[in-house]
Design a protein around this motif. Structure first.
Motif, PDB file in Angstrom:
ATOM      1  N   VAL A   4       0.838  -1.196   0.000  1.00  0.00           N
ATOM      2  CA  VAL A   4       0.000   0.000   0.000  1.00  0.00           C
ATOM      3  C   VAL A   4       0.874   1.246   0.000  1.00  0.00           C
ATOM      4  CG1 VAL A   4      -1.701   1.297   1.346  1.00  0.00           C
ATOM      5  CG2 VAL A   4      -1.854  -1.205   1.208  1.00  0.00           C
ATOM      6  N   VAL A   5       0.547   2.184  -0.888  1.00  0.00           N
ATOM      7  CA  VAL A   5       1.197   3.492  -0.912  1.00  0.00           C
ATOM      8  C   VAL A   5       0.161   4.507  -0.435  1.00  0.00           C
ATOM      9  CG1 VAL A   5       2.270   5.279  -2.340  1.00  0.00           C
ATOM     10  CG2 VAL A   5       2.685   2.857  -2.849  1.00  0.00           C
ATOM     11  N   LEU A   6       0.500   5.221   0.636  1.00  0.00           N
ATOM     12  CA  LEU A   6      -0.401   6.227   1.190  1.00  0.00           C
ATOM     13  C   LEU A   6      -0.135   7.576   0.514  1.00  0.00           C
ATOM     14  CD1 LEU A   6      -2.582   7.171   3.125  1.00  0.00           C
ATOM     15  CD2 LEU A   6      -0.826   7.358   4.913  1.00  0.00           C
ATOM     16  N   LEU A  64       2.997  -4.408   3.294  1.00  0.00           N
ATOM     17  CA  LEU A  64       3.849  -3.219   3.309  1.00  0.00           C
ATOM     18  C   LEU A  64       2.984  -1.978   3.188  1.00  0.00           C
ATOM     19  CD1 LEU A  64       6.664  -1.739   2.893  1.00  0.00           C
ATOM     20  CD2 LEU A  64       6.328  -2.179   0.448  1.00  0.00           C
ATOM     21  N   VAL A  65       3.314  -0.954   3.981  1.00  0.00           N
ATOM     22  CA  VAL A  65       2.735   0.377   3.802  1.00  0.00           C
ATOM     23  C   VAL A  65       3.890   1.336   3.588  1.00  0.00           C
ATOM     24  CG1 VAL A  65       1.384   2.271   4.792  1.00  0.00           C
ATOM     25  CG2 VAL A  65       0.714  -0.101   5.250  1.00  0.00           C
ATOM     26  N   ILE A  66       3.822   2.096   2.494  1.00  0.00           N
ATOM     27  CA  ILE A  66       4.846   3.082   2.144  1.00  0.00           C
ATOM     28  C   ILE A  66       4.267   4.473   2.393  1.00  0.00           C
ATOM     29  CG2 ILE A  66       6.290   4.012   0.295  1.00  0.00           C
ATOM     30  CD1 ILE A  66       5.799   1.241  -1.136  1.00  0.00           C
ATOM     31  N   ILE A  67       5.022   5.278   3.142  1.00  0.00           N
ATOM     32  CA  ILE A  67       4.600   6.655   3.426  1.00  0.00           C
ATOM     33  C   ILE A  67       5.666   7.596   2.875  1.00  0.00           C
ATOM     34  CG2 ILE A  67       3.831   8.292   5.177  1.00  0.00           C
ATOM     35  CD1 ILE A  67       3.565   5.790   7.043  1.00  0.00           C
ATOM     36  N   GLY A  92       3.046  -6.766   9.173  1.00  0.00           N
ATOM     37  CA  GLY A  92       3.394  -6.000   7.983  1.00  0.00           C
ATOM     38  C   GLY A  92       4.598  -5.099   8.214  1.00  0.00           C
ATOM     39  N   ILE A  93       5.176  -4.667   7.120  1.00  0.00           N
ATOM     40  CA  ILE A  93       6.337  -3.775   7.138  1.00  0.00           C
ATOM     41  C   ILE A  93       5.847  -2.350   6.902  1.00  0.00           C
ATOM     42  CG2 ILE A  93       8.476  -3.163   5.925  1.00  0.00           C
ATOM     43  CD1 ILE A  93       8.635  -6.198   5.176  1.00  0.00           C
ATOM     44  N   LEU A  94       6.431  -1.409   7.633  1.00  0.00           N
ATOM     45  CA  LEU A  94       6.120   0.013   7.469  1.00  0.00           C
ATOM     46  C   LEU A  94       7.377   0.698   6.958  1.00  0.00           C
ATOM     47  CD1 LEU A  94       4.196   0.566  10.814  1.00  0.00           C
ATOM     48  CD2 LEU A  94       3.251   0.008   8.567  1.00  0.00           C
ATOM     49  N   ALA A  95       7.237   1.459   5.874  1.00  0.00           N
ATOM     50  CA  ALA A  95       8.384   2.124   5.262  1.00  0.00           C
ATOM     51  C   ALA A  95       8.068   3.599   5.082  1.00  0.00           C
ATOM     52  CB  ALA A  95       8.708   1.475   3.913  1.00  0.00           C
ATOM     53  N   GLY A  96       8.795   4.446   5.796  1.00  0.00           N
ATOM     54  CA  GLY A  96       8.592   5.884   5.707  1.00  0.00           C
ATOM     55  C   GLY A  96       9.859   6.576   5.263  1.00  0.00           C
TER      56      GLY A  96
END
Length: 171
Positions: A4-6, A64-67, A92-96
């Motif tokens: 997911v791309v926020l 995955l969530v990309i911020i 899940g993985i969080l990537a900021g």
């Protein structure tokens, strides 16, 4: 698992474009979402139409969530923080990157881990959280791709790293 791309108004797409490329060429599902599901305008001027609202994602199905960075005021709020916490709790993985790291910090995600907020690093990797400064966008993409096991093998990884090093020197 969905990646997911926020999106939000002023998000910096260039910071995540290499990562999005890696996801795309490896056949990963990428879902663009925004807080309200409405179209957003990136810093670079792109108008982007998300596929859904953030509230529609299922944390159990999110790998995955990309911020991306930008002016995070629109997304730096409790409802986003709650979803990020749930995604992390489900594994899940969080990537900021850039100001996206601030959203992770405000959600309490960075407590007790090495991040670019507490270490003098361009990219910091923990078990489920990857943070980067804006200038670390190439290494950010590589580290997230490594975490997701997107490279075919070590040779593929090294070839990718060499490619980007050669292009950085040419600039």
């Amino acid at each position: 698992m969905k990646n997911v791309v926020l999106l939000y108004n002023t998000c910096c797409i260039y910071e995540i474009s290499i990562l999005n490329y890696f996801l795309s060429v490896t056949g990963q599902e990428v879902l663009f979402v925004s807080l309200d599901g409405d179209e957003k305008r990136a810093t670079e001027g792109y108008r982007i139409c998300p596929e859904s609202a953030l509230s529609q994602i299922k944390p159990k199905e999110t790998g995955l969530v990309i911020i991306p960075g930008g002016d995070i005021e629109e997304i730096d709020r409790e409802e986003v923080w709650n979803i990020l916490r749930r995604v992390k709790k489900q594994g899940g993985i969080l990537a900021g990157i850039c100001a996206g790291v601030d959203v992770l910090e405000h959600a309490g995600i960075l407590e007790g881990i090495i991040s670019t907020h507490v270490a003098d690093l361009d990219v910091a990797v923990s078990e489920q959280v990857i943070t980067a400064r804006a200038n670390g966008y190439v290494d950010f993409a590589i580290e997230v791709a490594k975490k997701l096991d997107l490279f075919e093998d070590e040779a593929d990884l090294q070839e990718t790293i060499a490619f980007f090093r050669d292009h950085q020197r040419a600039d």
